[in-house]
Design a protein around this motif. Structure first.
Motif, PDB file in Angstrom:
ATOM      1  N   HIS A   5      10.116   5.495  -5.365  1.00  0.00           N
ATOM      2  CA  HIS A   5       9.270   4.880  -6.370  1.00  0.00           C
ATOM      3  C   HIS A   5       9.703   5.330  -7.761  1.00  0.00           C
ATOM      4  CE1 HIS A   5       6.693   3.407  -3.213  1.00  0.00           C
ATOM      5  NE2 HIS A   5       6.509   4.628  -2.759  1.00  0.00           N
ATOM      6  N   THR A   6       9.621   4.432  -8.706  1.00  0.00           N
ATOM      7  CA  THR A   6      10.012   4.791 -10.068  1.00  0.00           C
ATOM      8  C   THR A   6       9.051   5.801 -10.670  1.00  0.00           C
ATOM      9  OG1 THR A   6       8.813   2.847 -10.883  1.00  0.00           O
ATOM     10  CG2 THR A   6      11.170   2.595 -10.444  1.00  0.00           C
ATOM     11  N   THR A  86      -5.251  -0.163  -8.939  1.00  0.00           N
ATOM     12  CA  THR A  86      -5.046  -1.212  -9.948  1.00  0.00           C
ATOM     13  C   THR A  86      -3.916  -0.872 -10.903  1.00  0.00           C
ATOM     14  OG1 THR A  86      -7.404  -1.799  -9.832  1.00  0.00           O
ATOM     15  CG2 THR A  86      -6.170  -2.533 -11.781  1.00  0.00           C
ATOM     16  N   ARG A  87      -3.897   0.363 -11.377  1.00  0.00           N
ATOM     17  CA  ARG A  87      -2.918   0.758 -12.406  1.00  0.00           C
ATOM     18  C   ARG A  87      -1.545   1.083 -11.835  1.00  0.00           C
ATOM     19  NH1 ARG A  87      -5.042   5.465 -16.071  1.00  0.00           N
ATOM     20  NH2 ARG A  87      -2.948   5.134 -16.894  1.00  0.00           N
ATOM     21  N   HIS A  88      -1.526   1.674 -10.643  1.00  0.00           N
ATOM     22  CA  HIS A  88      -0.264   2.185 -10.115  1.00  0.00           C
ATOM     23  C   HIS A  88       0.112   1.609  -8.754  1.00  0.00           C
ATOM     24  CE1 HIS A  88      -0.266   5.115 -13.382  1.00  0.00           C
ATOM     25  NE2 HIS A  88      -1.504   5.440 -13.043  1.00  0.00           N
ATOM     26  N   GLY A  89      -0.770   0.866  -8.141  1.00  0.00           N
ATOM     27  CA  GLY A  89      -0.459   0.269  -6.852  1.00  0.00           C
ATOM     28  C   GLY A  89      -0.608   1.197  -5.670  1.00  0.00           C
ATOM     29  N   GLY A  90      -1.040   2.415  -5.910  1.00  0.00           N
ATOM     30  CA  GLY A  90      -1.211   3.369  -4.820  1.00  0.00           C
ATOM     31  C   GLY A  90      -1.074   4.790  -5.323  1.00  0.00           C
ATOM     32  N   VAL A  91      -0.921   5.704  -4.382  1.00  0.00           N
ATOM     33  CA  VAL A  91      -0.796   7.125  -4.708  1.00  0.00           C
ATOM     34  C   VAL A  91       0.198   7.741  -3.734  1.00  0.00           C
ATOM     35  CG1 VAL A  91      -2.701   7.834  -3.209  1.00  0.00           C
ATOM     36  CG2 VAL A  91      -2.139   9.220  -5.213  1.00  0.00           C
ATOM     37  N   ASP A  92       0.886   8.792  -4.186  1.00  0.00           N
ATOM     38  CA  ASP A  92       1.925   9.425  -3.365  1.00  0.00           C
ATOM     39  C   ASP A  92       1.526  10.786  -2.825  1.00  0.00           C
ATOM     40  OD1 ASP A  92       4.368   7.527  -3.842  1.00  0.00           O
ATOM     41  OD2 ASP A  92       3.429   7.825  -5.796  1.00  0.00           O
ATOM     42  N   VAL A  93       0.725  11.527  -3.578  1.00  0.00           N
ATOM     43  CA  VAL A  93       0.301  12.859  -3.138  1.00  0.00           C
ATOM     44  C   VAL A  93      -1.180  13.041  -3.454  1.00  0.00           C
ATOM     45  CG1 VAL A  93       0.635  15.357  -3.334  1.00  0.00           C
ATOM     46  CG2 VAL A  93       2.591  13.814  -3.633  1.00  0.00           C
ATOM     47  N   ARG A 128     -11.506   8.621   3.102  1.00  0.00           N
ATOM     48  CA  ARG A 128     -11.821   7.193   3.162  1.00  0.00           C
ATOM     49  C   ARG A 128     -11.234   6.424   1.986  1.00  0.00           C
ATOM     50  NH1 ARG A 128     -16.814   8.112   6.248  1.00  0.00           N
ATOM     51  NH2 ARG A 128     -16.506   6.866   8.121  1.00  0.00           N
ATOM     52  N   SER A 129     -11.249   7.027   0.808  1.00  0.00           N
ATOM     53  CA  SER A 129     -10.826   6.308  -0.395  1.00  0.00           C
ATOM     54  C   SER A 129      -9.321   6.362  -0.625  1.00  0.00           C
ATOM     55  CB  SER A 129     -11.547   6.874  -1.626  1.00  0.00           C
ATOM     56  OG  SER A 129     -12.930   6.597  -1.581  1.00  0.00           O
ATOM     57  N   PHE A 130      -8.692   7.494  -0.300  1.00  0.00           N
ATOM     58  CA  PHE A 130      -7.293   7.666  -0.678  1.00  0.00           C
ATOM     59  C   PHE A 130      -6.298   7.463   0.460  1.00  0.00           C
ATOM     60  CE2 PHE A 130      -9.358   9.742  -4.259  1.00  0.00           C
ATOM     61  CZ  PHE A 130      -8.663   9.165  -5.306  1.00  0.00           C
ATOM     62  N   ALA A 131      -6.705   7.658   1.709  1.00  0.00           N
ATOM     63  CA  ALA A 131      -5.757   7.412   2.792  1.00  0.00           C
ATOM     64  C   ALA A 131      -5.225   5.976   2.760  1.00  0.00           C
ATOM     65  CB  ALA A 131      -6.391   7.741   4.140  1.00  0.00           C
ATOM     66  N   PRO A 132      -6.057   4.966   2.503  1.00  0.00           N
ATOM     67  CA  PRO A 132      -5.521   3.597   2.455  1.00  0.00           C
ATOM     68  C   PRO A 132      -4.577   3.349   1.274  1.00  0.00           C
ATOM     69  CG  PRO A 132      -7.895   3.575   2.848  1.00  0.00           C
ATOM     70  CD  PRO A 132      -7.532   4.966   2.438  1.00  0.00           C
ATOM     71  N   LEU A 133      -4.608   4.242   0.271  1.00  0.00           N
ATOM     72  CA  LEU A 133      -3.765   4.067  -0.911  1.00  0.00           C
ATOM     73  C   LEU A 133      -2.412   4.747  -0.785  1.00  0.00           C
ATOM     74  CD1 LEU A 133      -6.426   3.106  -2.233  1.00  0.00           C
ATOM     75  CD2 LEU A 133      -5.738   4.331  -4.291  1.00  0.00           C
ATOM     76  N   LEU A 134      -2.226   5.559   0.256  1.00  0.00           N
ATOM     77  CA  LEU A 134      -0.973   6.297   0.386  1.00  0.00           C
ATOM     78  C   LEU A 134       0.207   5.344   0.526  1.00  0.00           C
ATOM     79  CD1 LEU A 134      -1.539   9.307   2.809  1.00  0.00           C
ATOM     80  CD2 LEU A 134      -1.043   9.402   0.366  1.00  0.00           C
ATOM     81  N   ARG A 135       1.193   5.528  -0.312  1.00  0.00           N
ATOM     82  CA  ARG A 135       2.407   4.731  -0.184  1.00  0.00           C
ATOM     83  C   ARG A 135       3.300   5.350   0.899  1.00  0.00           C
ATOM     84  NH1 ARG A 135       2.810   3.130  -6.524  1.00  0.00           N
ATOM     85  NH2 ARG A 135       3.046   5.356  -6.926  1.00  0.00           N
ATOM     86  N   ALA A 219       6.451   6.517  11.212  1.00  0.00           N
ATOM     87  CA  ALA A 219       7.542   5.567  10.980  1.00  0.00           C
ATOM     88  C   ALA A 219       7.891   5.485   9.503  1.00  0.00           C
ATOM     89  CB  ALA A 219       7.157   4.193  11.514  1.00  0.00           C
ATOM     90  N   ASP A 220       6.874   5.669   8.640  1.00  0.00           N
ATOM     91  CA  ASP A 220       7.070   5.572   7.188  1.00  0.00           C
ATOM     92  C   ASP A 220       7.410   6.907   6.533  1.00  0.00           C
ATOM     93  OD1 ASP A 220       6.523   2.879   7.192  1.00  0.00           O
ATOM     94  OD2 ASP A 220       4.402   3.133   6.685  1.00  0.00           O
ATOM     95  N   GLY A 221       7.369   8.006   7.296  1.00  0.00           N
ATOM     96  CA  GLY A 221       7.592   9.324   6.704  1.00  0.00           C
ATOM     97  C   GLY A 221       6.411   9.816   5.904  1.00  0.00           C
ATOM     98  N   THR A 222       5.201   9.423   6.316  1.00  0.00           N
ATOM     99  CA  THR A 222       3.968   9.795   5.623  1.00  0.00           C
ATOM    100  C   THR A 222       3.269  10.910   6.391  1.00  0.00           C
ATOM    101  OG1 THR A 222       3.720   7.542   4.777  1.00  0.00           O
ATOM    102  CG2 THR A 222       1.742   8.909   4.796  1.00  0.00           C
ATOM    103  N   LEU A 223       2.681  11.856   5.677  1.00  0.00           N
ATOM    104  CA  LEU A 223       2.016  12.996   6.313  1.00  0.00           C
ATOM    105  C   LEU A 223       0.550  13.056   5.911  1.00  0.00           C
ATOM    106  CD1 LEU A 223       2.097  15.643   7.982  1.00  0.00           C
ATOM    107  CD2 LEU A 223       2.693  16.836   5.854  1.00  0.00           C
TER     108      LEU A 223
END
Length: 298
Positions: A5-6, A86-93, A128-135, A219-223
């Motif tokens: 991600h940029t 809305t602003r960033h399309g998701g969250v990474d950490v 509940r709020s942030f797990a669905p946002l994980l990229r 599969a996505d390398g998400t923890l």
């Protein structure tokens, strides 16, 4: 952690001081110039001061912004999640670190509501709020402790948490809260020390969310995991221990957790588990602690 991600977005709760601040400092140092670290806490001035100081550290590379967030307000957590979507399309950490401070001389029962709200109700809301946002390649870590293994609870309570869904974990936590208020907790097997059922419930909540996501996340390398940083010399832990000779500084304790954040690959053995110093702790291990060994005032 995925670096494609940029601009990566990281969020730390309870980040004004101690371990949470060390997480924010480490993220700011190990992320890139285009990335963003959101340092959150309840007090506006303390958040602003901490964010400015972390941003000005010589090793900081990522942008650091302070954000007021009361983790006991589920609507505020959901609102921040929606803003990041809305602003960033998701969250990474996401590092869920907030905790209520209780002193040994204080009544555990009288502090139960605040402790549960900050440690457990907030954890449920963050999941509940942030797990669905994980990229893809993201990390969602809940800071717990080695007391979070199921064996530290009375065996009568194990069915409430073992293999439970997040809804069932929430129900168990509210049952515990009710038992404390009605003074029936001891006869039901709940320990006096709030930290034990609270940490077990945190780990159970993470396990519940992880169980639903495991295949796709791996599969996505998400923890998604809970973490035990070990004994840390902070204002929260210092009143409970007489010997801090083996304690870590917040900066030392943050390193092992941040190593999970920045690992190139996710170890399937860590996924959904309670991880301490790079090793998953067996969920069913541990034994209930004798109440007389705890520095508590019921």
């Amino acid at each position: 952690m995925n670096t494609s991600h940029t601009a990566r977005i990281a969020l730390v709760t309870g980040a004004n001081q101690g371990l949470g601040r060390a997480f924010a400092e480490g993220l700011a140092a190990r992320m890139d110039a285009g990335d963003l670290v959101l340092l959150t806490g309840r007090d506006h001035q303390r958040v602003a001061d901490a964010a400015r100081e972390v941003a000005q550290l010589p090793g900081s590379r990522a942008r650091v912004e302070g954000r007021v967030l009361d983790v006991t307000d589920a609507e505020a957590i959901a609102g921040l999640a929606q803003e990041l979507r809305t602003r960033h399309g998701g969250v990474d950490v996401v590092i869920s670190n907030a905790v209520a401070r209780v002193l040994p001389e204080e009544s555990q029962a009288e502090r139960a509501d605040e402790f549960i709200d900050v440690s457990n109700t907030a954890t449920h809301a963050v999941l509940r709020s942030f797990a669905p946002l994980l990229r893809p390649g993201g990390r969602l870590l809940v800071v717990a402790s080695s007391m979070g293994t199921l064996g530290h609870l009375d065996a009568r309570l194990h069915p409430l948490f073992d293999g439970a869904s997040l809804d069932q974990v929430e129900y168990a936590v509210e049952s515990w809260r009710s038992a404390v208020h009605h003074r029936t907790a001891a006869e039901a097997g709940w320990p006096v020390w709030l930290n034990v059922p609270s940490k077990v419930a945190q780990v159970a909540a993470v396990r519940a969310v992880a169980a639903e996501r495991r295949d796709q996340d791996l599969a996505d390398g998400t923890l998604v995991a809970s973490v035990c940083p070990g004994l840390v010399d902070t204002a929260t832990s210092r009143p409970w221990f007489s010997d801090f000779s083996q304690a870590q500084s917040p900066e030392q304790a943050a390193r092992a957790v941040l190593d999970l954040v920045f690992a190139d690959h996710v170890d399937p053995a860590h996924y959904g588990e309670l991880v301490r110093f790079g090793q998953a702790l067996p969920w069913h291990d541990g034994a209930p602690l004798p109440e007389q060994d705890l520095l508590v005032n019921p």
